[in-house]
Design an enzyme around this catalytic site. Structure first.
Site, PDB file in Angstrom:
ATOM      1  CD  GLU A 114      -1.568  -0.982   8.181  1.00 53.13           C
ATOM      2  OE1 GLU A 114      -0.509  -0.535   8.676  1.00 53.13           O
ATOM      3  OE2 GLU A 114      -2.009  -2.113   8.437  1.00 53.13           O
ATOM      4  NE  ARG A 300       1.680   3.502  12.795  1.00 47.04           N
ATOM      5  CZ  ARG A 300       2.109   2.269  12.998  1.00 47.04           C
ATOM      6  NH1 ARG A 300       3.269   2.074  13.624  1.00 47.04           N
ATOM      7  NH2 ARG A 300       1.405   1.227  12.607  1.00 47.04           N
ATOM      8  CG  HIS A 367       3.299   1.649  18.384  1.00 42.79           C
ATOM      9  ND1 HIS A 367       2.630   0.524  18.813  1.00 42.79           N
ATOM     10  CD2 HIS A 367       3.505   1.468  17.059  1.00 42.79           C
ATOM     11  CE1 HIS A 367       2.429  -0.303  17.799  1.00 42.79           C
ATOM     12  NE2 HIS A 367       2.972   0.242  16.726  1.00 42.79           N
ATOM     13  NE  ARG A 402       7.330   0.580  13.333  1.00 46.74           N
ATOM     14  CZ  ARG A 402       6.098   0.114  13.184  1.00 46.74           C
ATOM     15  NH1 ARG A 402       5.655  -0.239  11.988  1.00 46.74           N
ATOM     16  NH2 ARG A 402       5.297   0.023  14.228  1.00 46.74           N
TER      17      ARG A 402
END
Length: 558
Positions: A114, A300, A367, A402
């Protein structure tokens, strides 16, 4: 005979369930309180997986470096070291509880990659149903234990006596259904305890577009603020880059809920990009490399802003996630996608899309909250008797942004640490708490006449109005003018007299309080860092490039 230490755990995700089981293992009497049914927590919806150093050719030092890098330099190295070094033991504990992480034909765990990970260290269960598998295993063990469970029990407030938290005030069993009056409320109950653990999750309901379930109304953070606990870093709210465009993104599940009739938003896991899917604009060009050399696998916050900029450049229309090249034929790809991402595949096809043959439209959505109740490495807050774990806590692990698949790991690691500490802390009477000094906060709202707004210019309060206000002015891209506007409206709303009787009433109060604190924090931090992005911090040419991003996103038809 000395009575066992009584611990109340508020929340039933991976962090709360882990605390409860570990505290029970140390001889505590445990009461677990959850505002919905036991199984309904953010954990259930986590698609991406859980990160951990479980392979011989991976190293804890690399996981530590990846986490600190994604956190934009704000992460606490000591907390991150605890996370990565103790993480493998907690994952093995989940395996012992019955979590079946995916394995290959050789029996080895399947590796997942990821964004911002330097190694494919993500474990999955059921392809993209990792959170569900973990939640089911932990709930099964808890239900077989002596833990007392109170479902449909809403945390109204913490009970503080002197310098210590000594219990909780609850609203239990609020009537529901067509026969219940809209203003009907459940019964109030106060429960005393030696320790209270907040494991209430995040605050996605602050925003009009979110991947979080409807229960994510910042209840724990608001209760901690009212009790005087140190809460910090609220300006760092992560926006996930890829939510299906066209889904109703208000009050949906974190990673989508493909159950019949569930509806709501749907997050397309980062693991899809880890498998090689790309982000393209309307012309088919990959644009993520314009923002970062890692392209779609950048952190992200970087990818979300890259999508927002591209949407602005093409008139607010969504970008596309393209997985069509992952297998040589559409038939082979359809089989792979259904096997590797069964939940996502079902949800995509339920929306009339065939992602084995065509790219799917995606946009960002709120999120995950990196900030929260400040804790030490055992979950202790600044108030004796009060612990916080999971998304409600600010452990220092995530910094300003994060790293993907670290949230489940944090819940397991720091949940276990808190559960292991509760009994010993109660017996010793000592309390260390977080080393950082508390931040003085003014919880009283500014009066409307001093907030810079005429009374008739303040929109009527509703949760939807609050969510739109936060999305437009305190969302993915911010500036002083927008934040000041949001702060003035929030102060005006908070100054209005309201009667709090139902769960929704209390949730609205919590959202208002935490929204105001988030806006204050975002105003105080004038520089851009990680997920907190100030357009007025940029050089003038760059500032112009993102001048209308928030407006574009606010006006999108999601």
């Amino acid at each position: 005979m000395t009575a066992p230490v009584h611990a109340i755990v508020v929340g039933s995700g991976i962090a709360g369930l882990t605390v409860a089981l570990h505290a029970l293992g140390h001889g505590c009497r445990v009461t677990l309180v959850t505002k919905d049914v036991l199984e309904h927590a953010n954990t259930r919806y986590a698609q991406g997986g859980i990160a951990g150093v479980m392979f011989d050719d991976d190293r804890a030092e690399d996981h530590l470096r990846d986490t600190l890098t994604a956190g934009a330099g704000l992460g606490d190295p000591a907390a991150v070291r605890v996370l990565v070094e103790e993480g493998p033991a907690r994952i093995r504990e989940l395996i012992a509880l019955g979590v079946a992480f995916d394995r290959g034909t050789d029996g080895a765990f399947v590796k997942g990659l990821e964004a911002a990970h330097s190694y494919p260290r993500i474990l999955h269960s059921g392809g993209d149903a990792t959170g569900t598998a973990i939640e089911k295993a932990l709930v099964a063990r808890l239900r077989a234990s002596s833990v007392r469970v109170l479902e449909h029990a809403f945390l109204v407030d913490l009970v503080r006596q002197g310098e210590r938290i000594t219990g909780v005030d609850l609203l239990i069993g609020e009537p529901a259904g067509s026969d219940a009056a809209p203003t009907a409320a459940g019964r109030r109950e106060r429960i005393h305890a030696d320790a209270v653990v907040l494991a209430t999750g995040g605050a996605g309901e602050l925003y009009a577009h979110t991947t979080n379930p409807a229960v994510a109304t910042a209840d724990g953070i608001a209760a901690a603020l009212r009790a005087g606990a140190d809460v910090t870093d609220l300006e760092f709210f992560q926006f996930h880059p890829t939510v299906l465009e066209g889904a109703n993104t208000a009050a949906g599940p974190r990673a989508g809920d493909a159950e019949p009739g569930a509806g709501g938003s749907f997050l397309v896991s980062e693991a899809v990009r880890g498998e090689g899917a790309t982000l393209i604009d309307e012309t088919g060009r990959r644009f993520a490399f314009d923002a970062h050399p890692d392209g779609e696998l950048a952190p992200r916050d970087v990818v979300a802003r890259a999508i927002a900029r591209q949407m602005e450049a093409q008139g607010g229309r969504p970008v596309f996630l393209d997985a069509t090249h992952l297998r040589p034929t559409p038939e082979a790809l359809a089989e792979f996608l259904a096997r590797r991402f069964p939940t996502i595949d079902r949800a995509v096809r339920d929306r009339g899309l065939d992602w084995s043959r065509e790219p799917i439209p995606v946009t960002p959505a709120a999120h995950y909250l990196m900030g929260g109740v400040r804790t030490d490495l055992a979950g202790r807050t600044s108030i004796p008797g009060l612990y916080a774990v999971g998304e409600v806590a600010r452990t220092g692990v995530h910094g300003a942004n994060r790293l993907a698949s670290n949230s489940l790991l944090e819940g397991a690691v720091f949940g276990a640490r808190a559960g292991d500490a509760i009994a010993a802390d109660a017996v010793s009477g000592r309390w260390t708490g977080p080393a950082q000094p508390a931040i003085a906060r003014d919880l009283d709202p500014v009066r409307p006449d001093s907030a810079g707004l005429e009374p008739d210019s303040v929109p009527r309060f509703s949760r939807a109005a609050l969510q739109e206000l936060m999305w437009e002015h305190a969302g993915l891209v911010r500036d002083a003018a927008g934040l000041e506007r949001a702060g003035s409206v929030l102060a005006s709303w908070r100054a209005l007299p309201r009667v709090r009787r139902t769960e929704a009433d209390f949730e609205d109060e919590n959202l208002l309080l935490v929204a105001e604190e988030l806006v204050r924090a975002a105003l105080r931090r004038r520089d851009s860092l990680g997920a907190h992005f100030r357009r007025d911090d940029l050089p003038r040419p760059d500032r112009a490039a993102v001048s209308s991003v928030s407006g574009v996103l606010a006006g999108r038809g999601a």
